[in-house]
Motif scaffolding. Sequence first.
Motif, PDB file in Angstrom:
ATOM      1  N   LEU A   1       1.180  21.026   2.354  1.00 52.97           N
ATOM      2  CA  LEU A   1       1.541  20.423   1.072  1.00 52.97           C
ATOM      3  C   LEU A   1       0.289  19.903   0.381  1.00 52.97           C
ATOM      4  CD1 LEU A   1       4.698  18.380   2.177  1.00 52.97           C
ATOM      5  CD2 LEU A   1       4.639  20.645   1.101  1.00 52.97           C
ATOM      6  N   THR A   2       0.275  19.968  -0.931  1.00 51.84           N
ATOM      7  CA  THR A   2      -0.889  19.498  -1.683  1.00 51.84           C
ATOM      8  C   THR A   2      -0.451  18.658  -2.872  1.00 51.84           C
ATOM      9  OG1 THR A   2      -0.888  21.514  -3.039  1.00 51.84           O
ATOM     10  CG2 THR A   2      -2.280  21.509  -1.061  1.00 51.84           C
ATOM     11  N   GLU A   3      -1.381  17.862  -3.387  1.00 50.39           N
ATOM     12  CA  GLU A   3      -1.214  17.061  -4.602  1.00 50.39           C
ATOM     13  C   GLU A   3       0.120  16.302  -4.621  1.00 50.39           C
ATOM     14  OE1 GLU A   3      -3.760  16.571  -6.421  1.00 50.39           O
ATOM     15  OE2 GLU A   3      -4.938  18.091  -5.394  1.00 50.39           O
ATOM     16  N   GLY A   4       0.927  16.538  -5.686  1.00 53.58           N
ATOM     17  CA  GLY A   4       2.153  15.769  -5.882  1.00 53.58           C
ATOM     18  C   GLY A   4       3.134  15.893  -4.736  1.00 53.58           C
ATOM     19  N   ALA A   5       3.271  17.085  -4.178  1.00 55.11           N
ATOM     20  CA  ALA A   5       4.214  17.299  -3.070  1.00 55.11           C
ATOM     21  C   ALA A   5       3.796  16.489  -1.845  1.00 55.11           C
ATOM     22  CB  ALA A   5       4.285  18.782  -2.722  1.00 55.11           C
ATOM     23  N   ALA A   6       2.493  16.418  -1.586  1.00 53.33           N
ATOM     24  CA  ALA A   6       1.996  15.640  -0.447  1.00 53.33           C
ATOM     25  C   ALA A   6       2.209  14.151  -0.675  1.00 53.33           C
ATOM     26  CB  ALA A   6       0.513  15.934  -0.225  1.00 53.33           C
ATOM     27  N   ASP A   7       1.999  13.697  -1.913  1.00 56.99           N
ATOM     28  CA  ASP A   7       2.213  12.280  -2.225  1.00 56.99           C
ATOM     29  C   ASP A   7       3.684  11.897  -2.103  1.00 56.99           C
ATOM     30  OD1 ASP A   7      -0.457  11.707  -2.735  1.00 56.99           O
ATOM     31  OD2 ASP A   7      -0.324  12.250  -4.855  1.00 56.99           O
ATOM     32  N   LEU A   8       4.572  12.789  -2.555  1.00 59.73           N
ATOM     33  CA  LEU A   8       6.010  12.525  -2.446  1.00 59.73           C
ATOM     34  C   LEU A   8       6.425  12.447  -0.982  1.00 59.73           C
ATOM     35  CD1 LEU A   8       8.808  12.207  -3.734  1.00 59.73           C
ATOM     36  CD2 LEU A   8       9.004  14.707  -3.742  1.00 59.73           C
ATOM     37  N   TYR A   9       5.929  13.372  -0.185  1.00 59.92           N
ATOM     38  CA  TYR A   9       6.241  13.360   1.259  1.00 59.92           C
ATOM     39  C   TYR A   9       5.748  12.064   1.893  1.00 59.92           C
ATOM     40  CZ  TYR A   9       6.053  14.583   6.219  1.00 59.92           C
ATOM     41  OH  TYR A   9       6.204  14.574   7.595  1.00 59.92           O
ATOM     42  N   ALA A  10       4.509  11.678   1.590  1.00 61.85           N
ATOM     43  CA  ALA A  10       3.923  10.477   2.187  1.00 61.85           C
ATOM     44  C   ALA A  10       4.695   9.226   1.772  1.00 61.85           C
ATOM     45  CB  ALA A  10       2.460  10.355   1.776  1.00 61.85           C
ATOM     46  N   GLY A  11       5.073   9.167   0.505  1.00 64.01           N
ATOM     47  CA  GLY A  11       5.809   8.009   0.006  1.00 64.01           C
ATOM     48  C   GLY A  11       7.173   7.881   0.660  1.00 64.01           C
ATOM     49  N   GLN A  12       7.909   8.986   0.726  1.00 69.12           N
ATOM     50  CA  GLN A  12       9.247   8.940   1.306  1.00 69.12           C
ATOM     51  C   GLN A  12       9.195   8.690   2.811  1.00 69.12           C
ATOM     52  OE1 GLN A  12      11.220  12.572  -0.010  1.00 69.12           O
ATOM     53  NE2 GLN A  12      12.004  11.529  -1.824  1.00 69.12           N
TER      54      GLN A  12
ATOM     55  N   GLY B   1      -0.520   0.469   4.427  1.00 71.85           N
ATOM     56  CA  GLY B   1      -1.539   1.373   3.907  1.00 71.85           C
ATOM     57  C   GLY B   1      -1.910   2.437   4.934  1.00 71.85           C
ATOM     58  N   GLY B   2      -1.983   2.049   6.204  1.00 67.49           N
ATOM     59  CA  GLY B   2      -2.282   3.006   7.268  1.00 67.49           C
ATOM     60  C   GLY B   2      -1.187   4.040   7.430  1.00 67.49           C
ATOM     61  N   TRP B   3       0.068   3.622   7.307  1.00 73.78           N
ATOM     62  CA  TRP B   3       1.181   4.571   7.387  1.00 73.78           C
ATOM     63  C   TRP B   3       1.126   5.579   6.240  1.00 73.78           C
ATOM     64  CZ3 TRP B   3       5.246   0.180   8.414  1.00 73.78           C
ATOM     65  CH2 TRP B   3       5.219  -0.146   9.772  1.00 73.78           C
ATOM     66  N   ILE B   4       0.813   5.096   5.042  1.00 76.85           N
ATOM     67  CA  ILE B   4       0.715   6.002   3.886  1.00 76.85           C
ATOM     68  C   ILE B   4      -0.380   7.037   4.123  1.00 76.85           C
ATOM     69  CG2 ILE B   4       0.151   6.154   1.428  1.00 76.85           C
ATOM     70  CD1 ILE B   4       1.357   3.324   1.131  1.00 76.85           C
ATOM     71  N   LYS B   5      -1.537   6.559   4.609  1.00 72.72           N
ATOM     72  CA  LYS B   5      -2.667   7.455   4.871  1.00 72.72           C
ATOM     73  C   LYS B   5      -2.302   8.498   5.927  1.00 72.72           C
ATOM     74  CE  LYS B   5      -7.558   7.354   6.227  1.00 72.72           C
ATOM     75  NZ  LYS B   5      -8.688   6.466   6.608  1.00 72.72           N
ATOM     76  N   ALA B   6      -1.657   8.064   7.014  1.00 78.17           N
ATOM     77  CA  ALA B   6      -1.273   8.985   8.092  1.00 78.17           C
ATOM     78  C   ALA B   6      -0.231   9.991   7.615  1.00 78.17           C
ATOM     79  CB  ALA B   6      -0.731   8.191   9.283  1.00 78.17           C
ATOM     80  N   ASN B   7       0.729   9.539   6.823  1.00 76.75           N
ATOM     81  CA  ASN B   7       1.766  10.442   6.313  1.00 76.75           C
ATOM     82  C   ASN B   7       1.187  11.442   5.310  1.00 76.75           C
ATOM     83  OD1 ASN B   7       3.957   9.368   7.776  1.00 76.75           O
ATOM     84  ND2 ASN B   7       4.227   7.706   6.308  1.00 76.75           N
TER      85      ASN B   7
END
Length: 414
Positions: free
Chosen positions: A362-373, A347-353
Amino acid sequence: MTNDKKLFYGSCFALITTAFSFSFRASMLTAWESELGIDKVDLGFINSMWFWGFPISMIIGGLIYNTVGGKKIMQFAVFAHGVGILLTIFAPSFGASAYTILLIATLLIGLGNGCTEAACNPMIADTYEGVRMSKMLNRFHMWFPGGIFLGSLIALSLGDISWQIQTAILLVPTIIYAILFASVKWPSAKIAESASLEKNFSSMLTPLFLFILVCMGLTAMSEFAPNQWVEITLKESGAQPMLLLALTFGVMTIVRYFGGAAVKQFTIPGVLLISAVLATIGLFMLSQSTGVMAYLSVIVFGLGIASFWPNMVGFVATFIPRSGAIGMSIVGAMGMFMAGLVQPVTGGWIKANRAAAEAQGLTEGAADLYAGQATMSTLVLFPAILIALFTVLFFWMRSRKREGQIPADAAMAH
């Protein structure tokens, strides 16, 4: 039905109870927040009871297995599951104390789940020999991903049914395994020394067992960290996260059904090494994939992680048999402990990414995709380390076989 079949089928239904309690929990947490006013932090504490009850009862069950017997451990599992399920259903009736009741109920269910592993793993090891033991351990553990897959389908088919009725469904496999275990005779220890706690602990204080403990922690983190966060890490990948999760568990179920054949062909260390390679490739693909490729990625990932848990337990039963029931329980408890420990780290890695993505504009969906990958890229480290460790284990066991250090009963599986 023969005694052995009753024992094995009872074990499978007990593990289905465990799997159902896992698969139904996501929708229950949402309902408890809206209906009972329990905030997310408190929901996290309730959820943690499932993870902590599991290793506690596994270790205690392993310690007392030779003294009280597997049958009594499973009788406690029936009690813990039954009372835990009923307390969960009637928790709203306790008003302001509903939160406390749910904590107790979830802990009881976790204890019942751990008892299942503590009693059924050594029972299968004592009932079957060599490669057949590996086959039956794989088919037993097949019902964790299989039960989650089945539970997900049941939840989807029931639609907007109340969480109380969903919880009550857990009583069905509980009652079935209680009936199956009621009239069975539990097998005696295959190796006399495995019934001695002194011999058990002396076998565990060895480089091989300690090495396996480290590996077990990494296999559990490789399996549970990506799966528990798939809804968040892959929601912007262009694929349906819950379908990805269902596909993963479906692949795992099939692989575990045929797990005995893989062990016969490649040996347990060989299967573990191949699994680590596939898990690493699958996670790397997930860190790069979107759309249809994400589905192919989880198939490869599922092929990799499927063989970890049953063959780690099987390795201990086969190559460190004098560690007995407590040896298998300690290894399983280590896996569940590390699976719980890695959750807040992930969870901490996701938050930091996510913060790093926003810093890049990056915002919204693009930021979430970056964080997930990016998070998936970090998680690749766990199975990648296992490739090195299982390579060492593969050649280590080959040298022990050449030097005649592998017990006679273990040689059949190698």
